[in-house]
Design a protein around this motif. Sequence first.
Motif, PDB file in Angstrom:
ATOM      1  N   ALA A 104       0.840  -1.203   0.000  1.00 64.19           N
ATOM      2  CA  ALA A 104       0.000   0.000   0.000  1.00 64.19           C
ATOM      3  C   ALA A 104       0.869   1.244   0.000  1.00 64.19           C
ATOM      4  N   GLY A 105       0.458   2.240  -0.765  1.00 63.41           N
ATOM      5  CA  GLY A 105       1.182   3.498  -0.803  1.00 63.41           C
ATOM      6  C   GLY A 105       0.930   4.320   0.447  1.00 63.41           C
ATOM      7  N   ARG A 106       1.776   5.292   0.678  1.00 69.84           N
ATOM      8  CA  ARG A 106       1.638   6.134   1.870  1.00 69.84           C
ATOM      9  C   ARG A 106       1.016   7.489   1.563  1.00 69.84           C
ATOM     10  N   THR A 107       0.823   7.789   0.288  1.00 75.58           N
ATOM     11  CA  THR A 107       0.208   9.075  -0.077  1.00 75.58           C
ATOM     12  C   THR A 107      -1.255   9.082   0.337  1.00 75.58           C
TER      13      THR A 107
ATOM     14  N   GLU B 155      -4.322  11.721  -3.927  1.00 73.49           N
ATOM     15  CA  GLU B 155      -4.299  10.924  -5.155  1.00 73.49           C
ATOM     16  C   GLU B 155      -5.543  11.206  -5.988  1.00 73.49           C
TER      17      GLU B 155
ATOM     18  N   GLY C 273      -2.914   6.524   3.558  1.00 77.78           N
ATOM     19  CA  GLY C 273      -2.808   5.673   2.380  1.00 77.78           C
ATOM     20  C   GLY C 273      -2.540   4.221   2.704  1.00 77.78           C
ATOM     21  N   GLU C 274      -1.716   3.961   3.711  1.00 75.21           N
ATOM     22  CA  GLU C 274      -1.357   2.586   4.040  1.00 75.21           C
ATOM     23  C   GLU C 274      -2.565   1.809   4.562  1.00 75.21           C
TER      24      GLU C 274
ATOM     25  N   GLY D  62      -5.216   1.327   1.883  1.00 68.62           N
ATOM     26  CA  GLY D  62      -4.872   0.262   0.951  1.00 68.62           C
ATOM     27  C   GLY D  62      -5.169  -1.108   1.511  1.00 68.62           C
TER      28      GLY D  62
ATOM     29  N   TYR E 258      -9.478   0.608  -6.464  1.00 70.30           N
ATOM     30  CA  TYR E 258      -8.945  -0.750  -6.309  1.00 70.30           C
ATOM     31  C   TYR E 258      -9.884  -1.777  -6.937  1.00 70.30           C
TER      32      TYR E 258
END
Length: 425
Positions: A133-136, A141, A395-396, A399, A203
């Motif tokens: 998972a991205g942190r943004t 986004e 973001g994490e 995700g 997703y």
Amino acid sequence: MFRRGRPFYANVSFRYRRRGNLAYMTGRVPSVTPYVKWLLRARPADYALALSVAGTSLPVVGKHLEPLGGMTAMGVWGMRLAPEAISAMTKDLLTPGKGEARRRDRASTQQVSLAALRGVVSAADLDAEWPVAGRTPPIWEALRQRPYLYRRAVHYGDHPAQVLDVWRRKDLPVQPAPVLIFVPGGAWVHGRSMLQGSALMSYLAAQGWVCLAIDYRASPNHRWPRHIIDVKTAIAWARANVDKFGGDRNFVAVAGCSAGGHLAALAGLTPDDPQHASKLPDGADSSVDAVIGVYGRYDWEDRSTRERAQFVEFLERVVVKRRIVRHPEVFRDASPIARVERNAPPFLVIHGSKDSVIPVEQARSFVERMRAVSGSMVGYLELPGAGHGFDLVDGERAGVAAHATSLFLNQVYRTATQIRAKEVI
């Protein structure tokens, strides 16, 4: 006549007439006595709400002023919660070792998710590698790009607020795709999806789902139960029309965050409610095949704590505009926890353990009730350290929650497809 227990502005309707160059306002107003009583009992917030609602009746500009009512209500509610929220945040920041506890919570998110889905999702899916998972923050986004936003402002009803956005891949296969309806949150006073749900819908759309992000009528300009009527109208529209966008009309799930989580749960638990059905088109099917509730509010009756009592008061003054002591059935019928039944669809409930807006006990009590009564599978994922709105700013965790939701929904969809195939044979 004025109804006791309701704000004065809930009983006023205005019309504008013109005589020559003079425009004047006429309409139905309560008798003088209850009006005076309301003036004496009302708080500054009630006056602000009354003015915002009355402003929507103005000719030409009234429809553009409607969002002000929601902003006013949100501000009123925010000011009530601000002192306690700031106090809790300050206490949390000053707790020794808090930084290390946060790191442990974040590091355990995936393992907690795996444990929550064990026995609900197939072992093969759980053992597969989880995406990184991205942190943004998802909200940033979504501001930059929304590659799966396929069609905007599709009308699912006659009211201007009854619109939805379609999310899907441009290269969607010919085979009908499963459908998810996303219901945004906003304390029942803001009913627009805007940037909400982007992490989850992106997703699922990447996996071949068709997602519908709906808008709905909100308070204080629209009184309960118009919110849930709109959600059910959108579900019925999807059942009848989503094939035009490549969706499978035979599989429609619903998800929501915060107030949207409440509406999604209530819609899933009341497919045949006669009070709602009477306001839908004849023959409309508003049933759903699965429900995802994310940091939702599932109880509109309980006043056992100060936080819950304040919430019920907010409903009385802004959303329902009736007092619970005089109309307990309205609040009971609007409580998902009171509507749980044996034939409920599969549920996945996601909540953060550090939610200061809707405490996690709401989710725990609801899941306990669901597991005791429902004949369908009930999953519960409690994200350690997550707060309200984590899917917008974290973001994490967003995700991980999106991947867990996809595993759950794909499991339900496969099972439903297998059952339909056996029925055909």
